[in-house]
Write a protein that holds these residues in place. Structure first.
Motif, mmCIF file in Angstrom:
data_model
loop_
_atom_site.group_PDB
_atom_site.id
_atom_site.type_symbol
_atom_site.label_atom_id
_atom_site.label_comp_id
_atom_site.label_asym_id
_atom_site.label_seq_id
_atom_site.Cartn_x
_atom_site.Cartn_y
_atom_site.Cartn_z
ATOM 1 N N VAL A 1 38.225 49.539 33.537
ATOM 2 C CA VAL A 1 39.398 50.359 34.113
ATOM 3 C C VAL A 1 38.982 51.708 34.441
ATOM 4 O O VAL A 1 39.486 52.172 35.740
ATOM 5 N N LEU A 2 38.283 52.539 33.726
ATOM 6 C CA LEU A 2 37.576 53.767 34.207
ATOM 7 C C LEU A 2 36.703 53.746 35.327
ATOM 8 O O LEU A 2 36.852 54.533 36.191
ATOM 9 N N THR A 3 35.967 52.717 35.368
ATOM 10 C CA THR A 3 34.800 52.843 36.493
ATOM 11 C C THR A 3 35.195 51.939 37.616
ATOM 12 O O THR A 3 34.754 52.099 38.648
ATOM 13 N N GLY A 4 36.340 51.122 37.497
ATOM 14 C CA GLY A 4 36.670 50.335 38.577
ATOM 15 C C GLY A 4 35.899 48.977 39.007
ATOM 16 O O GLY A 4 35.792 48.371 39.743
ATOM 17 N N GLU A 5 34.829 48.736 37.843
ATOM 18 C CA GLU A 5 33.874 47.580 38.144
ATOM 19 C C GLU A 5 34.931 46.228 37.740
ATOM 20 O O GLU A 5 35.720 46.152 37.221
ATOM 21 N N ILE B 1 37.542 39.250 37.306
ATOM 22 C CA ILE B 1 38.776 40.191 37.566
ATOM 23 C C ILE B 1 38.337 41.806 37.566
ATOM 24 O O ILE B 1 37.002 42.154 37.074
ATOM 25 N N ALA B 2 39.002 42.475 37.943
ATOM 26 C CA ALA B 2 38.893 44.061 38.169
ATOM 27 C C ALA B 2 40.091 44.509 37.607
ATOM 28 O O ALA B 2 41.323 44.703 38.010
ATOM 29 N N PRO B 3 39.825 45.072 36.317
ATOM 30 C CA PRO B 3 40.867 45.637 35.100
ATOM 31 C C PRO B 3 41.671 46.910 35.911
ATOM 32 O O PRO B 3 40.834 47.553 36.479
ATOM 33 N N ILE B 4 42.928 46.850 35.745
ATOM 34 C CA ILE B 4 43.691 47.967 36.242
ATOM 35 C C ILE B 4 44.348 48.656 34.866
ATOM 36 O O ILE B 4 44.129 49.888 34.997
ATOM 37 N N ARG B 5 44.674 48.158 33.936
ATOM 38 C CA ARG B 5 45.318 48.713 32.795
ATOM 39 C C ARG B 5 45.129 47.753 31.607
ATOM 40 O O ARG B 5 45.323 46.759 31.816
ATOM 41 N N VAL B 6 45.277 48.341 30.435
ATOM 42 C CA VAL B 6 45.035 47.850 29.194
ATOM 43 C C VAL B 6 46.272 48.176 28.143
ATOM 44 O O VAL B 6 45.890 49.670 27.936
ATOM 45 N N GLU B 7 47.067 47.510 27.799
ATOM 46 C CA GLU B 7 48.079 48.064 27.120
ATOM 47 C C GLU B 7 48.832 46.942 26.297
ATOM 48 O O GLU B 7 48.925 45.899 26.787
ATOM 49 N N GLY B 8 49.446 47.067 25.032
ATOM 50 C CA GLY B 8 50.123 46.314 24.226
ATOM 51 C C GLY B 8 49.469 44.808 24.204
ATOM 52 O O GLY B 8 50.107 43.993 24.183
ATOM 53 N N ASP C 1 42.901 39.335 39.945
ATOM 54 C CA ASP C 1 42.091 38.243 39.651
ATOM 55 C C ASP C 1 41.565 37.967 41.123
ATOM 56 O O ASP C 1 42.013 37.626 42.049
ATOM 57 N N HIS C 2 40.100 38.119 41.301
ATOM 58 C CA HIS C 2 39.287 37.875 42.624
ATOM 59 C C HIS C 2 39.436 36.341 42.762
ATOM 60 O O HIS C 2 39.474 35.905 43.935
ATOM 61 N N ASP D 1 24.363 43.851 42.776
ATOM 62 C CA ASP D 1 24.451 43.313 44.070
ATOM 63 C C ASP D 1 25.664 42.121 44.455
ATOM 64 O O ASP D 1 25.501 41.473 45.202
ATOM 65 N N ALA D 2 26.318 42.037 43.228
ATOM 66 C CA ALA D 2 27.157 40.633 43.281
ATOM 67 C C ALA D 2 28.171 41.084 44.396
ATOM 68 O O ALA D 2 28.767 42.212 44.451
#
Length: 845
Positions: free
Chosen positions: A784-788, A806-813, A820-821, A843-844
């Protein structure tokens, strides 16, 4: 294109599928719908499923003869094979131009069906198809070829191999492998083989001639004859087991001039016209038969109006009831079975569901009767086209040797609708008014769907289904004099018939497919499209149907002639007042004392009958008919039968005396209670029948002394739905399902093939990443912090596992929200359902 720019050759079927676009993959899934039942998780799983035995067998059974011959040739070619080698096997040394022109299309079909993959320089038949089609002692090849020299000499001693090489005129070698290679090269060289065979004795060549087209195996004794010894010494025959020899594949191909099949069939047999009629004659004949079909179904349902035959314990009609129905309809039993099954398929008859279960008309029958004739016909043929119940099987035996009965179980054949539609499509490809030769239709169908193994059984199911389709189409009026009618063509949604013949020239230089190879294009209609086509067919049929008449011609011999179809009220009343004597273009009715009494029992008076006949006869009412009605009416109701056990009363005691004196009344147990009353020991119905058999015309009366009017009481089943056709395998996916399946497969494939960082992902294909819950949470929070992007394994609520990028945006609850690519959308996943995470390579994509 440079070597560096050229895409790498696929190393597997999965890689070949990965290189296809969505149009090509969609064509595969349409032609083999079993591959998306259920939807595969990725292209690797799709390729695995496409190679399973059941799926490959189903795909092979749906190939036309030339495409199947191409697959059979690949099964005896090298693996992989070059296109030129395949062409040689199919076209032979003479390079048949028709085969050469058709082969690219056949190979394209095999590629589209995922039965063949690889470029033209490395053609590979899928392993399962090769196992099914390649020669073996247990399963001979349809080509008639045997094993190769290398396969046949696999268990032979090195010394014996060297002896064969020397006898064939080749130099000896230091090992068996090179010796077998040298022998193979000799047998594959046309010039050197011709020189070797030129030295062979004539009777040895006769032996080869008997084996060349298969089967390639023969029997020999322990001391072979000289003609066989010459062949064995040179490896032209090789031993496979004690007493058994085989003709090596390379030798057979030389003798066949390179052909894998004795008769390649690149062009389908043309459907030939046996007769040509004027289109107007065809349409009018078909319309007349369509009206006869309606009348036959009405007569069947009228006969069953008060309750039809009993349902057998195992289901269906008894043989006796089918015979009675055939007699009532005045048709042969197989035709009666067809009309019964058609009415059932249209939802017009069904079991009534009562304890003493019987067949009866459904409420839908009454609605059907109110429709115009053309719409009633349309309902029948639209029920016939997709029906899988096959009336032609009635009277045959099932797998357990039980008789197959009409309306009973075991009559469904899932191939019937396809064959029926294909037969009509072939007729649509002929010029208007052309009736095909039945054998040419069957030959075309056998080419389009041959029996695997090259069998040519004339009694195979598809041939029988085609024969039944031709006869049933004629009975229904879809065809007339064997030719497809205009309303039959509209029913199929077919284009206008060609003016000159069923084949047309290529539309342009890019059309490489031979003219005869292109099937007639008749669309497969959706239910909505079929409804539109049926309405169009009904509109074309309407002006061709005869207009119902409101009159008959009365004759002095107590008959009435209906010169055409009658309006329903007139036909109904005449059916009560008279008996049908003969049918055809004109129906003949006969008046009898019994038929007149039947009309009086139904509540008509003599004056009503006279008025009815006078109003509907174009000829004067004959005097004999007037006398008949008056005579029966005068005696009708003179006797009264009621319930005591039963009694007879009559104001004329002389009539009662006559009855008592009649010996035929002995079984009724009559005795006089009063001058005008006789009591009986039988029931009122039996007493009525007994007195009528004696020539009297009694009438039943109620407890109040009123005459009972007997009318038929229609018996109807509860609302029923027509039987559903049995599908021939999974249904072809529609556009919506196909698009969704392709998205899911592409998404899963992206997840499974995206590069991972070394040491963070399992090596096994398809294996989900596994990490502990703490590591999973930490990795997701860091992303979430790096955007990877991350690769995750996920198990949904139904327990289905999948891989996602997937590219995580936030984690909660306890949930992670991420882009989701693989699905191309934002989704939320419960953390406890994520099996593990892995980081993607830098390089993905």
């Amino acid at each position: 294109m440079s070597t560096e720019d050229r895409p790498a050759a696929p190393r597997s079927l999965a890689e070949a599928l990965r290189g296809r676009d969505d149009v090509s993959l969609g064509a595969l899934l349409r032609s083999r719908p079993d591959l998306i039942t259920p939807v595969p998780t990725d292209l690797t799983q799709l390729a695995t499923r496409a190679g399973t035995r059941a799926s490959v067998v189903r795909a092979l059974e749906r190939l036309d003869r030339f495409a199947l011959q191409t697959a059979e040739a690949l099964a005896v070619a090298a693996d992989p094979a070059a296109y030129d080698e395949l062409l040689g096997l199919m076209a032979g040394d003479d390079a048949d131009p028709a085969v050469a022109a058709a082969l690219p299309h056949a190979l394209g079909v095999l590629r589209e069906q995922a039965l063949v993959w690889g470029g033209d320089d490395r053609l590979r038949l899928v392993r399962t198809a090769r196992e099914l089609l390649a020669p073996s002692p247990q399963h001979p090849s349809p080509t008639g070829l045997g094993p190769t020299v290398q396969e046949a000499t696999a268990g032979m001693s090195p010394g014996r191999i060297q002896e064969i090489v020397t006898a064939a005129g080749l130099p000896s070698t230091h090992d068996s492998v090179s010796a077998v290679t040298s022998l193979t090269e000799l047998f594959s060289d046309r010039r050197r083989m011709a020189a070797l065979l030129a030295k062979a004795p004539a009777d040895s060549l006769d032996v080869l001639e008997r084996l060349v087209w298969g089967p390639p195996y023969g029997q020999v004794t322990a001391d072979p004859a000289p003609r066989l010894r010459w062949l064995l010494d040179r490896g032209l025959l090789l031993p496979t087991a004690p007493g058994t020899v085989v003709l090596p594949r390379e030798v057979a191909l030389h003798l066949r001039r390179g052909l894998a099949h004795r008769t390649p069939e690149p062009v389908p047999p043309a459907v030939e016209a046996a007769a040509v009629h004027r289109p107007q004659v065809v349409d009018s004949t078909a319309a007349g038969q369509a009206y006869t079909a309606l009348a036959t179904v009405e007569e069947l349902l009228k006969d069953w109006d008060e309750g039809g035959p009993a349902v057998l314990r195992a289901g269906g009609l008894s043989v006796r009831d089918l015979k009675r129905t055939a007699v009532a309809l005045d048709v042969p039993e197989p035709v009666a079975a067809f009309w019964v099954e058609l009415a059932y398929a249209a939802g017009l008859i069904a079991p009534d569901g009562e304890a003493d279960e019987r067949y009866a008309a459904t409420p839908a029958y009454d609605e059907w009767l109110e429709l115009p004739p053309a719409e009633r016909w349309s309902r029948l043929v639209t029920a016939w086209l997709p029906a899988t119940r096959t009336a032609g099987l009635v009277g045959g035996r099932d797998a357990k040797d039980r008789t197959l009965s009409a309306l009973g179980p075991g009559l469904d054949r899932s191939a019937a609708p396809e064959v029926r539609h294909r037969v009509l499509a072939l007729l649509a490809g002929l010029p208007e008014g052309a009736a095909p030769a039945a054998e040419s239709v069957l030959a075309r169908l056998r080419w389009e769907r041959p029996l695997r193994g090259g069998a040519q059984r004339e009694d195979d199911l598809r041939s029988r289904l085609a024969e039944w389709a031709l006869s049933e189409a004629e009975l229904l009026g879809v065809t007339g004099r064997g030719a497809l009618s205009a309303h039959g063509r509209a029913l199929l949604g077919a284009p206008s018939a060609p003016a000159k013949g069923p084949e047309t020239e290529p539309s342009g230089p890019g059309d490489k497919l031979p003219v005869h190879h292109r099937p007639t294009q008749v669309p497969t209609l959706s239910p909505a499209e079929q409804a539109v086509a049926s309405a169009a067919a009904a509109r074309l049929l309407t002006p061709l149907l005869p207009e119902p008449l409101d009159h008959v011609l009365l004759q002095a011999d107590l008959t009435a002639v209906a010169p055409g179809p009658l309006r329903r009220p007139l036909a109904g009343m005449l059916g009560v007042l008279a008996d049908v004597e003969s049918k055809g273009g004109a129906t003949v009715y006969r008046f009898t004392p019994g038929s007149v009494r039947r009309a009086l029992d139904a509540g008509q008076s003599a004056s009503d009958l006279h008025a009815f006949l006078a109003a509907h006869s174009r000829t004067p009412v004959p005097q004999p008919l007037t006398y008949l009605i008056d005579d029966v009416a005068r005696r009708h109701g003179h006797l009264r039968v009621g319930a005591a056990s039963a009694y007879v009363r009559c104001d004329d005691d002389a009539v009662l005396n006559e009855i008592l004196a009649d010996k035929r009344a002995a079984g009724l147990g009559l005795r006089r209670l009063a001058p005008t009353v006789l009591a009986a020991q039988t029931d009122p119905a039996g007493l009525l029948e007994g007195l009528r058999a004696m020539g009297f015309a009694p009438a039943a009366e109620s407890a109040e002394g009123d005459v009972l009017i007997t009318r038929a009481h229609a018996h109807r089943t509860p609302p029923r739905t027509a039987p559903e056709p049995v599908p021939d395998g999974p249904p072809v996916p529609d556009d919506t399902l196909l698009a969704a399946a392709l998205r899911a497969i592409r998404a899963g494939d992206l997840a499974s093939t995206t590069p991972r960082k070394p040491g963070t992902a399992p090596e096994a294909n398809g294996e989900l990443p596994r990490t502990g819950s703490a590591e999973t949470l930490a990795t997701v929070q860091a992303a979430v912090l790096t955007g990877e992007a991350l690769w995750i394994g996920y198990v949904n609520a139904e327990g289905a596992a999948s891989q996602r990028v997937i590219a995580p945006i936030r984690v909660e609850g306890g949930f992670v929200t991420a882009y989701d690519h693989t699905a191309d959308e934002v989704r939320t996943y419960p953390l406890h359902r994520i099996t593990g995470v892995a980081e993607l390579a830098d390089d993905a994509d």
